[in-house]
Design an enzyme around this catalytic site. Structure first.
Site, short mmCIF file in Angstrom:
data_model
loop_
_atom_site.label_atom_id
_atom_site.label_comp_id
_atom_site.label_asym_id
_atom_site.label_seq_id
_atom_site.Cartn_x
_atom_site.Cartn_y
_atom_site.Cartn_z
N LYS A 34 0.86 -1.19 0.00
CA LYS A 34 0.00 0.00 0.00
C LYS A 34 0.89 1.23 0.00
O LYS A 34 1.52 1.57 1.01
CB LYS A 34 -0.92 0.07 1.22
CG LYS A 34 -1.92 1.23 1.06
CD LYS A 34 -2.42 1.81 2.36
CE LYS A 34 -1.59 2.92 2.93
NZ LYS A 34 -1.60 4.19 2.19
N CYS A 91 13.65 11.50 6.52
CA CYS A 91 13.65 10.97 7.90
C CYS A 91 15.04 11.00 8.53
O CYS A 91 15.18 11.14 9.73
CB CYS A 91 13.11 9.55 7.91
SG CYS A 91 13.91 8.49 6.71
P1 NAP Z 1 2.42 7.99 8.28
O1 NAP Z 1 1.25 8.83 8.48
O2 NAP Z 1 2.92 7.13 9.37
O3 NAP Z 1 2.06 7.09 7.01
C1 NAP Z 1 2.91 6.13 6.47
C2 NAP Z 1 2.08 5.09 5.75
O4 NAP Z 1 1.33 4.35 6.72
C3 NAP Z 1 1.05 5.68 4.80
O5 NAP Z 1 0.92 4.80 3.71
C4 NAP Z 1 -0.20 5.71 5.67
O6 NAP Z 1 -1.39 5.76 4.95
C5 NAP Z 1 -0.05 4.41 6.41
N1 NAP Z 1 -0.76 4.32 7.68
C6 NAP Z 1 -1.09 5.29 8.55
N2 NAP Z 1 -1.72 4.78 9.62
C7 NAP Z 1 -1.81 3.44 9.43
C8 NAP Z 1 -2.36 2.36 10.18
N3 NAP Z 1 -2.95 2.54 11.35
N4 NAP Z 1 -2.27 1.12 9.68
C9 NAP Z 1 -1.66 0.89 8.52
N5 NAP Z 1 -1.13 1.88 7.76
C10 NAP Z 1 -1.19 3.13 8.21
O7 NAP Z 1 3.69 8.79 7.79
P2 NAP Z 1 3.74 9.89 6.68
O8 NAP Z 1 3.06 11.08 7.22
O9 NAP Z 1 3.28 9.36 5.39
O10 NAP Z 1 5.34 10.07 6.53
C11 NAP Z 1 6.11 10.88 7.37
C12 NAP Z 1 6.73 10.10 8.51
O11 NAP Z 1 7.42 8.95 8.05
C13 NAP Z 1 7.76 10.89 9.27
O12 NAP Z 1 7.60 10.69 10.64
C14 NAP Z 1 9.09 10.29 8.80
O13 NAP Z 1 10.16 10.41 9.67
C15 NAP Z 1 8.74 8.88 8.62
N6 NAP Z 1 9.66 8.27 7.68
C16 NAP Z 1 10.60 7.38 8.12
C17 NAP Z 1 11.51 6.82 7.27
C18 NAP Z 1 12.54 5.84 7.71
O14 NAP Z 1 13.14 5.19 6.88
N7 NAP Z 1 12.78 5.67 8.98
C19 NAP Z 1 11.45 7.14 5.94
C20 NAP Z 1 10.50 8.06 5.52
C21 NAP Z 1 9.60 8.61 6.41
P3 NAP Z 1 -1.92 7.18 4.35
O15 NAP Z 1 -1.36 7.20 2.98
O16 NAP Z 1 -3.40 7.08 4.36
O17 NAP Z 1 -1.42 8.28 5.22
#
Ligand code: NAP
Ligand code: MG
Length: 470
Positions: A169, A278
């Site tokens: 997804k 990130c």
């Molecule tokens: P997010 O809100 O956590 O979303 C990430 C993904 O998870 C999206 O596809 C989201 O769907 C989905 N998601 C959200 N809640 C979920 C749940 N309860 N169950 C299953 N899937 C769920 O993060 P974001 O806002 O897209 O990205 C920013 C964050 O990601 C930042 O905190 C960043 O640091 C972190 N990040 C970390 C890394 C790493 O490698 N450590 C890399 C990149 C980003 P939707 O599309 O509907 O939101």
């Protein structure tokens, strides 16, 4: 660019829902595409297809799986301009960076995984045991929007190499490159059920993947908050999880560092992809005695990073990915001012860019590590310069974070920088300008995550071990 279907079981499939999600350009604020809003029923069908796909994929000789990855990489290469354009719209990434880092680099990584799996030792004799690495099964992948194709490839390439099948997804905000990947897989005739993509929201499609009883492992990249939820849902099903979460990485500039090189490198690192990275070094730790000098170098470098239309070749920093992201970042900037940090550059919305989700690249000086802007992940173009006393203080401040994803150290000698790097509780450290390495494992200490991605060691995450005694 319209994708009106999901991709599973080797073909494009209508959603059982009928609703769609608009993909909005960060620069124009206009809709650029629509994708299906998937349902739990779509996920169930995709997981069943993956289960069937897994049974034959895992039996394929390693060499054949490796060749499929090479073919997939080649098919994706023909799509580089379209991928870069899509990501420039979705994320706001400047087109040059989008082409190299958002498109070409992950496509190369797909091919690298062919080499990695060829070189992986799958059996080992231990006493009277034969220990075999077997693919874990069906892997559910859930990815964020900031490096959308990279984050997909970090999961699907090692998973497929290991012999797993995938249900993916992509992020709602940036799903297009994942659908182009499905398109490429279809074009090369990748065996059906091996790569399955269902677009939709995290709440519906993401949760359905994580909770599905036929999903053996979940690999997630995103926020700490969603990661926590996913780990607990997966825990109910006793599933392995890999989590790549947030960061608040420190760049430690030692008192004998060449500031003219170190500070600009630190600014560039923090501002990359407009801070939506990130691993960004969002905290710059400088000796108190050289604080003002560091600020001058940082301002000088920031002035070189042109903010503007991501499709303009002279642009270094584009807009943020969404209105919500922009507003969240502006909120953190206001919080920083309120808590007493000094804005020395930027600090708000640019007056000359009324359309698009722009935020001025911003530098705060005299930041205390206890402040919100030094503790919370802002995910925007905001650098916090934090003065420190002794080297021991610098290490303590760097480690005073719930996160531990990346970091940097710059010192007068490599030896001194290495000694400091070893004391940082974080998954990666670049010393004295050390470059990103596509062979090195990437992942977090502490609340930055569980598990590692990238390079040959990432494939190990997708195996389970079987011991046969004789
Ligand atoms: P997010 O809100 O956590 O979303 C990430 C993904 O998870 C999206 O596809 C989201 O769907 C989905 N998601 C959200 N809640 C979920 C749940 N309860 N169950 C299953 N899937 C769920 O993060 P974001 O806002 O897209 O990205 C920013 C964050 O990601 C930042 O905190 C960043 O640091 C972190 N990040 C970390 C890394 C790493 O490698 N450590 C890399 C990149 C980003 P939707 O599309 O509907 O939101
Ligand atoms: Mg989100």
């Amino acid at each position: 660019m319209t994708y009106d279907k999901h991709y599973y079981d080797g073909t494009w499939q209508s959603s059982t829902g009928g609703e769609t999600i608009a993909v909005i350009s960060s620069a124009t604020e206009q809709e650029v595409a629509r994708v299906p809003r998937g349902t739990a029923e779509d996920v169930d069908r995709a997981v069943k297809a993956a289960r069937r796909g897994f049974e034959s994929w895992r039996r394929l000789p390693v060499e054949e799986r490796a060749q499929w990855l090479e073919k997939l990489s080649a098919a994706m290469k023909t799509r580089v301009p379209r991928i870069a354009e899509a990501i420039a719209h979705e994320v706001g990434t400047a087109i040059g960076f989008a082409t190299k880092v958002q498109a070409e680099f992950p496509i190369m990584m797909i091919g690298m995984n062919a080499k990695f799996i060829r070189e992986t030792k799958l059996e080992e004799e231990l006493g009277n045991s034969l220990v075999i690495k077997e693919p874990i099964g069906v892997v559910g992948c859930v990815t964020p929007w900031n490096y959308p194709l990279h984050q997909v490839v970090c999961k699907i390439a090692p998973a497929l190499a290991a012999g797993c099948a995938v249900v993916l997804k992509p992020a709602e905000m940036a799903p297009l490159s994942a659908l182009m990947l499905a398109d490429a897989a279809h074009e090369i005739g990748l065996p059906k059920g091996v790569l399955n993509v269902v677009s939709g929201s995290g709440r519906v499609v993401g949760e359905a993947i994580v909770a599905h009883p036929d999903v053996d492992m979940v690999s997630f990249t995103g926020s700490l908050q969603a990661g926590r939820r996913i780990a607990s849902v997966a825990g109910e099903g006793i599933k392995k999880v890999c989590l790549e979460l947030g960061g608040k990485s420190a760049f430690v500039v030692l008192d004998d560092a060449p500031f003219d090189k170190a500070i600009p490198a630190g600014v560039n690192n923090c501002m990359q992809n407009s801070g939506q990275t990130c691993s960004a070094w969002t905290r710059m730790l400088v000796p108190r005695s050289r604080h003002d000098e560091a600020v001058e170098f940082a301002k000088g470098q920031l002035a070189k990073l042109t903010l503007g239309d991501p499709f303009d070749k002279n642009t270094r920093l584009g807009p943020l990915a969404s209105a919500a992201q922009r507003d969240s970042v502006l909120g953190f900037i206001e919080q920083g001012k309120k808590e007493g940090a000094t804005v020395v550059a930027g600090g708000g919305k640019p007056a000359n860019l009324p359309t698009g989700f722009y935020v001025e690249p911003t530098i705060f000086a005299h930041v205390d590590n206890k402040m919100t802007i030094a503790q919370e992940e802002i995910f925007g173009p905001v650098l916090a310069i934090i003065p420190y006393g002794s080297e021991a203080d610098a290490i303590a401040i760097a480690n005073d974070s719930q996160y531990g994803l990346a970091g940097g150290v710059w010192g007068g000698t490599n030896e001194r920088a290495l000694e400091v790097a070893k004391q940082l509780r974080t998954g990666q450290v670049d010393i004295n300008g050390g470059r990103f390495n596509a062979l090195a494992p990437f992942g977090g200490y502490k609340k930055s995550g569980i598990g590692r991605e990238i390079g040959p060691l990432a494939i190990e995450e997708y195996f389970q071990l079987k011991s046969i005694q004789r």
